[in-house]
Design a protein around this motif. Structure first.
Motif, PDB file in Angstrom:
ATOM      1  N   ALA A  90      33.596  36.433  27.741  1.00  0.00           N
ATOM      2  CA  ALA A  90      34.738  36.472  28.655  1.00  0.00           C
ATOM      3  C   ALA A  90      36.050  36.613  27.881  1.00  0.00           C
ATOM      4  N   GLU A  91      36.167  35.922  26.751  1.00  0.00           N
ATOM      5  CA  GLU A  91      37.376  36.044  25.922  1.00  0.00           C
ATOM      6  C   GLU A  91      37.515  37.455  25.367  1.00  0.00           C
ATOM      7  N   ALA A  92      36.399  38.055  24.939  1.00  0.00           N
ATOM      8  CA  ALA A  92      36.435  39.427  24.420  1.00  0.00           C
ATOM      9  C   ALA A  92      36.832  40.411  25.519  1.00  0.00           C
ATOM     10  N   ALA A  93      36.314  40.215  26.728  1.00  0.00           N
ATOM     11  CA  ALA A  93      36.673  41.084  27.854  1.00  0.00           C
ATOM     12  C   ALA A  93      38.156  40.957  28.190  1.00  0.00           C
ATOM     13  N   LEU A  94      38.679  39.740  28.137  1.00  0.00           N
ATOM     14  CA  LEU A  94      40.103  39.521  28.398  1.00  0.00           C
ATOM     15  C   LEU A  94      40.951  40.218  27.342  1.00  0.00           C
ATOM     16  N   ARG A  95      40.565  40.086  26.098  1.00  0.00           N
ATOM     17  CA  ARG A  95      41.301  40.723  24.995  1.00  0.00           C
ATOM     18  C   ARG A  95      41.303  42.253  25.164  1.00  0.00           C
ATOM     19  N   ARG A  96      40.148  42.838  25.463  1.00  0.00           N
ATOM     20  CA  ARG A  96      40.055  44.297  25.648  1.00  0.00           C
ATOM     21  C   ARG A  96      40.931  44.759  26.817  1.00  0.00           C
ATOM     22  N   ALA A  97      40.884  44.034  27.928  1.00  0.00           N
ATOM     23  CA  ALA A  97      41.671  44.429  29.106  1.00  0.00           C
ATOM     24  C   ALA A  97      43.164  44.339  28.823  1.00  0.00           C
ATOM     25  N   ARG A 100      44.180  47.291  26.676  1.00  0.00           N
ATOM     26  CA  ARG A 100      44.302  48.521  27.472  1.00  0.00           C
ATOM     27  C   ARG A 100      45.631  48.551  28.223  1.00  0.00           C
ATOM     28  N   LEU A 101      46.040  47.407  28.765  1.00  0.00           N
ATOM     29  CA  LEU A 101      47.318  47.353  29.491  1.00  0.00           C
ATOM     30  C   LEU A 101      48.505  47.537  28.556  1.00  0.00           C
ATOM     31  N   ALA A 102      48.393  47.027  27.330  1.00  0.00           N
ATOM     32  CA  ALA A 102      49.503  47.100  26.376  1.00  0.00           C
ATOM     33  C   ALA A 102      49.638  48.476  25.739  1.00  0.00           C
ATOM     34  N   ASP A 103      48.590  49.276  25.741  1.00  0.00           N
ATOM     35  CA  ASP A 103      48.602  50.596  25.111  1.00  0.00           C
ATOM     36  C   ASP A 103      49.352  51.576  26.007  1.00  0.00           C
ATOM     37  N   LYS A 104      50.594  51.844  25.664  1.00  0.00           N
ATOM     38  CA  LYS A 104      51.447  52.710  26.489  1.00  0.00           C
ATOM     39  C   LYS A 104      51.061  54.181  26.362  1.00  0.00           C
ATOM     40  N   ASP A 105      50.350  54.553  25.296  1.00  0.00           N
ATOM     41  CA  ASP A 105      49.963  55.949  25.101  1.00  0.00           C
ATOM     42  C   ASP A 105      48.712  56.325  25.889  1.00  0.00           C
ATOM     43  N   ALA A 106      47.885  55.358  26.175  1.00  0.00           N
ATOM     44  CA  ALA A 106      46.616  55.644  26.861  1.00  0.00           C
ATOM     45  C   ALA A 106      46.854  55.947  28.331  1.00  0.00           C
ATOM     46  N   ALA A 113      42.527  47.876  35.073  1.00  0.00           N
ATOM     47  CA  ALA A 113      42.709  47.000  33.914  1.00  0.00           C
ATOM     48  C   ALA A 113      43.226  45.629  34.349  1.00  0.00           C
ATOM     49  N   GLU A 114      44.134  45.596  35.323  1.00  0.00           N
ATOM     50  CA  GLU A 114      44.641  44.316  35.829  1.00  0.00           C
ATOM     51  C   GLU A 114      43.529  43.520  36.505  1.00  0.00           C
ATOM     52  N   ALA A 115      42.642  44.198  37.228  1.00  0.00           N
ATOM     53  CA  ALA A 115      41.501  43.521  37.851  1.00  0.00           C
ATOM     54  C   ALA A 115      40.555  42.969  36.785  1.00  0.00           C
ATOM     55  N   ALA A 116      40.379  43.708  35.686  1.00  0.00           N
ATOM     56  CA  ALA A 116      39.529  43.231  34.583  1.00  0.00           C
ATOM     57  C   ALA A 116      40.126  41.976  33.959  1.00  0.00           C
ATOM     58  N   VAL A 117      41.450  41.938  33.809  1.00  0.00           N
ATOM     59  CA  VAL A 117      42.125  40.742  33.294  1.00  0.00           C
ATOM     60  C   VAL A 117      41.892  39.571  34.249  1.00  0.00           C
ATOM     61  N   ALA A 118      42.063  39.804  35.543  1.00  0.00           N
ATOM     62  CA  ALA A 118      41.885  38.739  36.542  1.00  0.00           C
ATOM     63  C   ALA A 118      40.455  38.205  36.535  1.00  0.00           C
TER      64      ALA A 118
END
Length: 130
Positions: A90-97, A100-106, A113-118
């Motif tokens: 769960a911590e790894a999934a939170l970190r990945r999500a 993804r949200l922080a990557d402005k180029d992607a 991504a917000e749902a994955a964080v939630a």
């Protein structure tokens, strides 16, 4: 009062309880015995169940709650007991999500991504309450 938590695959919880606390789309709320009838849309979050001095937490990933005549049914796409959640995963999934949200180029689907964080945060919160 009686509570059933049901997913598409199985009945996750089916017991008498004293208190139910969950997260609806309009915010968090609780239900005690003899509560007035209610139907509510659920958000991604944690459903906390109290029975005597014991408490358990389950993730509920959206769905619907119906309460009537001291019978509560939660229909949700996914539900997991906090005891069964792999914290490291769960911590790894939170970190990945969050990455993804922080990557402005992607070119990402920010809602997804917000749902994955939630979902990841709900899983982690459920492990803390058990």
């Amino acid at each position: 009062m009686h509570l059933k938590i049901i997913t598409h695959e199985k009945v996750v919880f089916d017991e008498d309880v004293d208190e139910i606390y969950t997260r609806g789309t309009d915010g968090e709320f609780g239900i005690l015995k003899n509560h007035i009838p209610v139907m509510a849309a659920l958000d991604i979050g944690v459903t906390k169940i109290k029975k005597g001095e014991e408490s358990k937490s389950y993730t509920t990933m959206g769905g619907v709650l119906q309460f009537k005549d001291n019978e509560c049914i939660i229909l949700t796409t996914t539900a997991e007991c906090g005891d069964d959640i792999d914290v490291a995963r769960a911590e790894a999934a939170l970190r990945r999500a969050k990455e993804r949200l922080a990557d402005k180029d992607a070119s990402i689907d920010s809602k997804r991504a917000e749902a994955a964080v939630a979902r990841a945060m709900a899983r982690l919160k459920a492990t803390l309450n058990n």
